[in-house]
Enzyme design. Structure first.
Site, PDB file in Angstrom:
ATOM      1  N   ARG A  99      -0.045 -14.490   9.684  1.00  0.00           N
ATOM      2  CA  ARG A  99       0.417 -13.344   8.785  1.00  0.00           C
ATOM      3  C   ARG A  99       1.876 -12.927   8.922  1.00  0.00           C
ATOM      4  O   ARG A  99       2.881 -12.903   8.127  1.00  0.00           O
ATOM      5  CB  ARG A  99      -0.164 -12.189   8.443  1.00  0.00           C
ATOM      6  CG  ARG A  99      -0.140 -11.433   7.297  1.00  0.00           C
ATOM      7  CD  ARG A  99       0.946 -10.298   7.413  1.00  0.00           C
ATOM      8  NE  ARG A  99       0.807  -9.759   8.497  1.00  0.00           N
ATOM      9  CZ  ARG A  99       1.860  -9.059   9.604  1.00  0.00           C
ATOM     10  NH1 ARG A  99       2.877  -9.337   9.232  1.00  0.00           N
ATOM     11  NH2 ARG A  99       1.278  -8.611  10.574  1.00  0.00           N
ATOM     12  N   SER A 100       2.094 -12.843  10.193  1.00  0.00           N
ATOM     13  CA  SER A 100       3.510 -12.497  10.910  1.00  0.00           C
ATOM     14  C   SER A 100       4.661 -13.598  10.373  1.00  0.00           C
ATOM     15  O   SER A 100       5.600 -13.283  10.047  1.00  0.00           O
ATOM     16  CB  SER A 100       3.517 -12.285  12.314  1.00  0.00           C
ATOM     17  OG  SER A 100       4.765 -11.700  12.669  1.00  0.00           O
ATOM     18  N   LEU A 140      17.443  -7.975  13.310  1.00  0.00           N
ATOM     19  CA  LEU A 140      17.863  -6.513  13.192  1.00  0.00           C
ATOM     20  C   LEU A 140      17.695  -5.763  14.532  1.00  0.00           C
ATOM     21  O   LEU A 140      18.621  -5.046  14.946  1.00  0.00           O
ATOM     22  CB  LEU A 140      17.037  -5.790  12.125  1.00  0.00           C
ATOM     23  CG  LEU A 140      17.447  -4.346  11.878  1.00  0.00           C
ATOM     24  CD1 LEU A 140      18.869  -4.330  11.468  1.00  0.00           C
ATOM     25  CD2 LEU A 140      16.374  -3.960  10.900  1.00  0.00           C
ATOM     26  N   CYS A 252      14.283  -4.911   3.084  1.00  0.00           N
ATOM     27  CA  CYS A 252      13.665  -5.929   3.609  1.00  0.00           C
ATOM     28  C   CYS A 252      12.356  -5.507   4.475  1.00  0.00           C
ATOM     29  O   CYS A 252      11.193  -6.035   4.381  1.00  0.00           O
ATOM     30  CB  CYS A 252      14.611  -6.879   4.377  1.00  0.00           C
ATOM     31  SG  CYS A 252      15.995  -7.523   3.615  1.00  0.00           S
ATOM     32  N   ARG A 282     -28.084 -10.915  18.371  1.00  0.00           N
ATOM     33  CA  ARG A 282     -28.251 -10.186  19.546  1.00  0.00           C
ATOM     34  C   ARG A 282     -29.471  -9.494  20.078  1.00  0.00           C
ATOM     35  O   ARG A 282     -29.534  -8.387  19.282  1.00  0.00           O
ATOM     36  CB  ARG A 282     -27.039  -9.689  20.274  1.00  0.00           C
ATOM     37  CG  ARG A 282     -27.125  -9.046  21.717  1.00  0.00           C
ATOM     38  CD  ARG A 282     -26.892  -9.931  22.659  1.00  0.00           C
ATOM     39  NE  ARG A 282     -26.885  -9.276  23.840  1.00  0.00           N
ATOM     40  CZ  ARG A 282     -26.832 -10.069  25.002  1.00  0.00           C
ATOM     41  NH1 ARG A 282     -27.043 -11.307  25.388  1.00  0.00           N
ATOM     42  NH2 ARG A 282     -26.553  -9.382  26.337  1.00  0.00           N
ATOM     43  N   GLU A 377       8.025  -3.269  13.044  1.00  0.00           N
ATOM     44  CA  GLU A 377       8.554  -2.841  11.652  1.00  0.00           C
ATOM     45  C   GLU A 377       8.063  -1.284  11.451  1.00  0.00           C
ATOM     46  O   GLU A 377       7.638  -1.009  10.391  1.00  0.00           O
ATOM     47  CB  GLU A 377       7.833  -3.783  10.761  1.00  0.00           C
ATOM     48  CG  GLU A 377       8.384  -5.315  11.036  1.00  0.00           C
ATOM     49  CD  GLU A 377       7.781  -6.282   9.955  1.00  0.00           C
ATOM     50  OE1 GLU A 377       7.462  -5.824   8.793  1.00  0.00           O
ATOM     51  OE2 GLU A 377       7.783  -7.498  10.383  1.00  0.00           O
ATOM     52  N   PHE A 397      14.029  13.515  12.693  1.00  0.00           N
ATOM     53  CA  PHE A 397      14.425  12.563  13.870  1.00  0.00           C
ATOM     54  C   PHE A 397      15.983  12.491  13.649  1.00  0.00           C
ATOM     55  O   PHE A 397      16.556  11.484  14.337  1.00  0.00           O
ATOM     56  CB  PHE A 397      13.661  11.374  13.607  1.00  0.00           C
ATOM     57  CG  PHE A 397      13.853  10.611  12.099  1.00  0.00           C
ATOM     58  CD1 PHE A 397      14.848   9.773  11.728  1.00  0.00           C
ATOM     59  CD2 PHE A 397      12.788  11.077  11.373  1.00  0.00           C
ATOM     60  CE1 PHE A 397      14.966   9.484  10.474  1.00  0.00           C
ATOM     61  CE2 PHE A 397      12.779  10.472  10.139  1.00  0.00           C
ATOM     62  CZ  PHE A 397      13.903   9.505   9.371  1.00  0.00           C
TER      63      PHE A 397
END
Length: 398
Positions: A99-100, A140, A252, A282, A377, A397
């Site tokens: 997926r990445s 980035l 993005c 199991r 991200e 922050f």
């Protein structure tokens, strides 16, 4: 109408969340799931252990229409946001690295070109990237600028009509195999161009090198590297004309984070499904461990967490399709769903016991992958602060 009986419940989707999908979205789900289970799942442990994926996989993903599938034109499928999310879910049910790769290609590199690029840039790169014939990466993050990208040190200065870039980027997915990089840099205030701008950099450009990051313990099937730019000279038209300031790369990232929200559901679902099947087979003390109360407690908690994460992803998909998705919604989704997926993976590992730490089962691989997904991200701390700002009106922050 008679109430739904327990026998009619799907134990993997106990709230029947997928019934909310439209016909096209279900078709995409079934297509991607079939491909993922037949073509990817049998090999992913080997790819993870080797720290690589086959080179031809890119074109196979392109042939399925998965690269930039939520973008319009230029060879892209123009699918709904929800359909793209479903595809991310089915890919990450196999491995986060898959997926990445797809989200870096489509939601970072291709999205940057699609939204901010010139028509010439779009025509040059997007059709080839949609087909998997060209691979993109997104530069980035830097060694000293992760959560605070405004502190980046990479610089772009004018030299005549050209741009010259110097600096480095770190933890860049796809970079060791990329044909083009979208690189973000501070421009020179003395030349009247102050601010962060994006640049389209073919990786064959002199002065551009990639150092692959090895010895990773997570996302091993995903190629990651450091970009080094030493007097990289680019023509004037290499700049992305539509992106000025930090809002460009952040937009993005919101696109890519949306895929993570759905992908985390896939990883969690696969861990839960694996633990449920294992518990039914199991045997200890003369019967399957699924019959013990403490195992049922763990399985029921996992089922609830998967269901809640599915509902959240579905809701955010509908908001995005309606044009109402806010960055705070993205923060809520990534924070909640990746946390839930990690909880499910860790609990599933305990059900599998010692078998849970081997590559014979997917659980531990998902667990270590999700440790990276939790951080990249946007760390969970930054997403909490973004939510905190939204609900209090006070930024903590800065």
């Amino acid at each position: 109408m008679s109430p739904l009986s327990t026998s009619e419940l799907d134990p993997i989707d106990i709230l029947a969340v997928d019934e909310e999908l439209g016909e096209t979205e279900r078709d995409i789900r079934d297509t991607v799931r079939s491909f993922a289970r037949s073509e990817l799942a049998p090999h992913i442990a080997e790819w993870f252990e080797a720290g690589t994926m086959p080179k031809d996989l890119t074109k196979r993903l392109g042939a399925l229409g998965l690269l930039g599938m939520h973008l319009e034109g230029y060879g892209c499928a123009g699918a709904s946001a929800t359909a793209y999310g479903v595809a991310c879910r089915e890919l990450e049910a196999v491995d986060s690295g898959l997926r990445s790769f797809v989200s870096t290609q489509g939601s970072l590199a291709m999205y940057a070109l699609h939204r901010w690029g010139s028509e010439e840039q779009k025509q040059q790169w997007l059709p080839a990237m949609a087909a998997g014939e060209a691979i993109g990466c997104f530069g980035l993050t830097e060694p000293d600028a992760g959560s605070d990208p405004s502190a980046m040190r990479t610089r772009a200065r004018r030299h005549g009509d050209d741009w010259v870039l110097d600096g480095s980027k770190m933890w860049i997915t796809n970079s060791p195999v990329a044909d083009v990089a979208v690189v973000w840099a501070q421009t020179d205030p003395e030349q009247g161009a102050k601010g962060i701008r994006g640049f389209v950099v073919p990786t064959s450009t002199p002065g551009f090198t990639v150092n692959q990051i090895t010895r990773k313990l997570s996302l091993r099937a995903s190629a990651t590297g450091e970009l080094v730019l030493e007097s990289v000279r680019l023509p004037a038209d290499a700049v992305l004309p539509g992106a000025k300031g930090l809002s460009g790369p952040l937009a993005c990232l919101s696109e890519a984070r949306f895929g993570i929200i759905w992908g985390a559901v896939g990883a969690a679902r696969d861990c839960y499904e694996t633990a449920l099947a294992y518990a039914g087979q199991r045997e200890q003390f003369g019967r399957p461990i699924a019959g013990f109360q403490l195992i049922q407690q763990k399985l029921s908690e996992m089922a609830v967490q998967v269901a809640q994460a599915s509902l959240l992803a579905s809701r955010l998909g509908r908001l995005k399709d309606a044009g109402r998705l806010d960055p705070t919604h993205i923060s809520v989704g990534k924070l909640a769903n990746v946390r839930a997926a990690l909880d499910v993976a860790r609990s599933a590992r305990t059900i599998l016991g010692g078998n849970g730490i081997t590559l014979e089962y997917p659980v531990f691989r998902h667990m270590v992958n999700l440790e990276t997904v939790l951080t990249y991200e946007g760390t969970e701390e930054m997403h909490m602060l973004s939510i905190g700002k939204a609900v209090t009106g006070v930024q903590a922050f800065r």
